[in-house]
Write a protein that holds these residues in place. Structure first.
Motif, mmCIF file in Angstrom:
data_model
loop_
_atom_site.group_PDB
_atom_site.id
_atom_site.type_symbol
_atom_site.label_atom_id
_atom_site.label_comp_id
_atom_site.label_asym_id
_atom_site.label_seq_id
_atom_site.Cartn_x
_atom_site.Cartn_y
_atom_site.Cartn_z
ATOM 1 N N UNK A 362 12.211 7.523 4.129
ATOM 2 C CA UNK A 362 13.505 6.903 3.884
ATOM 3 C C UNK A 362 13.758 5.637 4.665
ATOM 4 N N UNK A 363 12.892 5.287 5.614
ATOM 5 C CA UNK A 363 13.108 4.082 6.404
ATOM 6 C C UNK A 363 12.754 2.836 5.604
ATOM 7 N N UNK A 364 13.599 1.795 5.658
ATOM 8 C CA UNK A 364 13.278 0.539 4.970
ATOM 9 C C UNK A 364 12.562 -0.423 5.917
ATOM 10 N N UNK A 365 11.583 -1.159 5.409
ATOM 11 C CA UNK A 365 10.908 -2.195 6.169
ATOM 12 C C UNK A 365 10.827 -3.450 5.299
ATOM 13 N N UNK A 366 10.743 -4.577 5.963
ATOM 14 C CA UNK A 366 10.698 -5.857 5.239
ATOM 15 C C UNK A 366 9.291 -6.114 4.720
ATOM 16 N N UNK A 367 9.217 -6.612 3.485
ATOM 17 C CA UNK A 367 7.956 -6.987 2.887
ATOM 18 C C UNK A 367 8.040 -8.370 2.277
ATOM 19 N N UNK A 368 6.879 -8.920 1.935
ATOM 20 C CA UNK A 368 6.815 -10.259 1.353
ATOM 21 C C UNK A 368 5.711 -10.312 0.309
ATOM 22 N N UNK A 369 6.029 -10.879 -0.837
ATOM 23 C CA UNK A 369 5.036 -10.994 -1.906
ATOM 24 C C UNK A 369 3.937 -11.946 -1.451
ATOM 25 N N UNK A 370 2.686 -11.451 -1.426
ATOM 26 C CA UNK A 370 1.557 -12.260 -0.975
ATOM 27 C C UNK A 370 0.770 -12.854 -2.134
ATOM 28 N N UNK A 371 0.604 -12.096 -3.210
ATOM 29 C CA UNK A 371 -0.165 -12.601 -4.347
ATOM 30 C C UNK A 371 0.237 -11.839 -5.598
ATOM 31 N N UNK A 372 -0.008 -12.474 -6.736
ATOM 32 C CA UNK A 372 0.287 -11.884 -8.042
ATOM 33 C C UNK A 372 -0.964 -12.042 -8.898
ATOM 34 N N UNK A 373 -1.425 -10.936 -9.469
ATOM 35 C CA UNK A 373 -2.602 -10.993 -10.308
ATOM 36 C C UNK A 373 -2.381 -11.848 -11.544
ATOM 37 N N UNK A 374 -3.453 -12.459 -11.998
ATOM 38 C CA UNK A 374 -3.376 -13.324 -13.168
ATOM 39 C C UNK A 374 -3.856 -12.627 -14.433
ATOM 40 N N UNK A 375 -4.358 -11.433 -14.293
ATOM 41 C CA UNK A 375 -4.899 -10.729 -15.448
ATOM 42 C C UNK A 375 -4.115 -9.438 -15.664
ATOM 43 N N UNK A 376 -3.552 -9.281 -16.852
ATOM 44 C CA UNK A 376 -2.808 -8.070 -17.194
ATOM 45 C C UNK A 376 -3.771 -7.031 -17.747
ATOM 46 N N UNK A 377 -3.580 -5.777 -17.318
ATOM 47 C CA UNK A 377 -4.424 -4.677 -17.776
ATOM 48 C C UNK A 377 -3.550 -3.550 -18.286
ATOM 49 N N UNK A 378 -4.097 -2.746 -19.178
ATOM 50 C CA UNK A 378 -3.379 -1.582 -19.690
ATOM 51 C C UNK A 378 -3.385 -0.488 -18.652
ATOM 52 N N UNK A 379 -2.383 0.399 -18.676
ATOM 53 C CA UNK A 379 -2.351 1.502 -17.723
ATOM 54 C C UNK A 379 -3.614 2.337 -17.814
ATOM 55 N N UNK A 380 -4.031 2.872 -16.669
ATOM 56 C CA UNK A 380 -5.250 3.667 -16.610
ATOM 57 C C UNK A 380 -5.105 4.903 -17.483
ATOM 58 N N UNK A 381 -6.098 5.137 -18.286
ATOM 59 C CA UNK A 381 -6.068 6.295 -19.177
ATOM 60 C C UNK A 381 -5.390 6.031 -20.490
ATOM 61 N N UNK A 382 -4.846 4.812 -20.675
ATOM 62 C CA UNK A 382 -4.160 4.507 -21.930
ATOM 63 C C UNK A 382 -5.145 4.260 -23.061
ATOM 64 N N UNK A 383 -6.344 3.794 -22.685
ATOM 65 C CA UNK A 383 -7.348 3.545 -23.704
ATOM 66 C C UNK A 383 -7.020 2.366 -24.594
ATOM 67 N N UNK A 384 -6.135 1.482 -24.109
ATOM 68 C CA UNK A 384 -5.791 0.313 -24.903
ATOM 69 C C UNK A 384 -4.781 0.592 -25.994
ATOM 70 N N UNK A 385 -4.211 1.797 -26.052
ATOM 71 C CA UNK A 385 -3.230 2.113 -27.077
ATOM 72 C C UNK A 385 -1.860 1.599 -26.703
ATOM 73 N N UNK A 386 -0.846 2.186 -27.334
ATOM 74 C CA UNK A 386 0.534 1.751 -27.108
ATOM 75 C C UNK A 386 1.277 2.698 -26.180
#
Length: 479
Positions: A362-386
């Motif tokens: 429950x404790x909050x700590x400060x974070x900072x966005x360091x990097x953002x991926x450039x390649x989008x992937x489907x969720x694991x186990x989705x098999x490329x479906x919807x």
């Protein structure tokens, strides 16, 4: 003329119809008293004469009048109610209904900030294979989770240590003193004289001695004198090659290696792009400390470069297997959070954006966005479906690593700021009332309803606007 009441059959003189001459008949208003047979013999007022042989009349129409009056009152009340309900009260304004019960709050002017929470994972990041270039059999492996720094042994191949050094340039060649070029005789320059040269003596074919500056094999039997050599039949011996010396090796990889050697405490050379004899002597001392043969040369698989301290992961091979690029994996030593954000909702993920990381306790700590991926992937186990939208990895660093305590991995929440509206009118969400004609409204303290257009919802408040709304207006929160 008065008519006497019959007293036949009544020795007491009572009226057969129930009258009482002693007290008078209340129905006729008699109040006199007496014992005679003539009505009104007392002091009472005379009553209307009663026909003989008929029963005396009761109170004239009292019960019937009472019933008529009750019915008339009911009709009047009903008519008033109907008129009031139809609004036909002759122009008189009907008072407003009393307001509903509930607490009153004021419309305030404030800044609303939309905050959104997403799920993330705390850890050290994805494991990356170490670029191990040593060939042979793996004879020792470290435990997973071990931290290695400059000069530490990562693994052993053929019982030789593979050492970690810091740098960005990978090891791509052997380092050491380079062999110098072989010196060949220049064109047009005669070979040096052989034995028996200038001023020497040569042996003739007939045993005669030839004298002169050169030597040769004579064809005549006499002694030849002069400065010219005789006609020889044997070629002169070849000149030996000139001696070679090692030459310094040059390159940025040399500078990177010498920087590490100096950081490990070795001296006697200049940190530059030249591998000199001083560097060679320092390498021999380092090899002696590692228990290696003191060759003064660094083989291709002796070191592995990384950008800094590493945390070793799971080994990709077992003891006794052949070494290779997947022999060992590593991560950085800094704990970070990774969020798989949907491509449509990743607009908040901008490098340098501040976020709040909620730890499992429950404790909050400060974070900072360091990097953002450039390649989008489907969720694991989705098999490329919807089954789910594509996601991009968002890496968040935690500057204060001590705030994480001893927690190394686990699920966390990441809260980020979405939209922001400054200095807008706002009320608690509970104050909104759905109007019959559609939309929302607010109920004032006097029971009126005013239209309110809604905007941003944040922290239990809602942005409202409308011509009848102003800062400080009191509205009710229905119960």
């Amino acid at each position: 003329m008065f008519t006497e009441r019959s007293t036949d059959g009544d020795p007491a003189g009572r009226d057969p119809a129930g009258g009482d001459p002693a007290g008078g008949d209340p129905a006729f208003g008699d109040t006199g008293t007496g014992t005679g047979t003539e009505a009104g013999a007392g002091t009472g007022t005379e009553a209307e004469p009663v026909q003989e042989g008929t029963a005396p009349r009761r109170a004239p129409g009292r019960r019937r009048s009472r019933t008529v009056l009750v019915g008339a009152a009911f009709v009047v009340v009903t008519a008033v109610a109907v008129v009031g309900a139809l609004g036909l009260g002759g122009g008189t304004e009907t008072p407003a209904a009393p307001p509903r019960a509930g607490s009153a709050v004021a419309v305030t002017r404030t800044t609303l900030v939309e905050r959104t929470k997403v799920e993330g994972t705390l850890g050290y990041g994805a494991e990356i294979p170490l670029p191990v270039k040593a060939t042979g059999t793996v004879t020792w492996l470290p435990e997973a989770g071990t931290t290695a720094e400059r000069g530490d042994t990562l693994l052993r191949v053929d019982d030789r240590p593979v050492v970690l050094l810091y740098g960005t340039l990978p090891m791509y060649r052997e380092l050491g003193m380079a062999a110098g070029p072989t010196t060949a005789p220049e064109p047009g320059v005669p070979n040096p004289p052989a034995s028996g040269g200038a001023g020497g003596k040569g042996s003739g074919a007939n045993g005669d001695t030839n004298t002169g500056k050169g030597s040769g094999t004579g064809t005549g039997g006499g002694t030849e004198t002069g400065g010219d050599s005789g006609t020889g039949t044997a070629p002169p011996p070849a000149a030996p090659p000139a001696a070679t010396s090692p030459q310094p090796l040059r390159g940025m990889d040399v500078l990177q290696f010498e920087s590490n050697l100096a950081a490990l405490g070795y001296e006697g050379f200049t940190v530059d792009e030249r591998f000199t004899s001083g560097t060679e002597r320092a390498v021999k001392r380092w090899q002696k400390a590692l228990g290696l043969p003191e060759t003064g040369r660094i083989a291709l698989g002796d070191v592995v470069y990384a950008s800094g301290r590493v945390r070793l992961g799971q080994a990709g091979v077992r003891l006794g297997a052949a070494a290779g690029d997947n022999a060992l994996t590593y991560t950085g030593t800094t704990r970070k959070v990774v969020v798989d954000a949907t491509a449509q909702e990743a607009s908040w993920a901008v490098r340098g954006t501040d976020v709040t990381v909620g730890l499992p306790d429950g404790r909050p700590v400060r974070g900072e966005v360091a990097s953002v991926g450039r390649r989008a992937t489907s969720p694991e186990g989705d098999g490329g479906g919807s089954g789910g939208p594509p996601t991009v990895p968002v890496t968040i660093t935690v500057p204060d690593q001590r705030a994480l305590g001893r927690l190394e991995s686990g699920p966390v929440t990441v809260e980020y700021v979405g939209r922001k509206r400054e200095r807008v009118l706002a009320v608690p969400v509970a104050a909104l009332v759905a109007l019959a004609e559609g939309g929302h409204g607010l109920e004032t303290e006097d029971g009126r309803f005013v239209t309110a257009r809604t905007g941003l919802f944040a922290d239990g408040m809602v942005e409202v606007s409308g011509p009848a709304l102003r800062e400080g207006l009191k509205v009710r929160i229905p119960q």
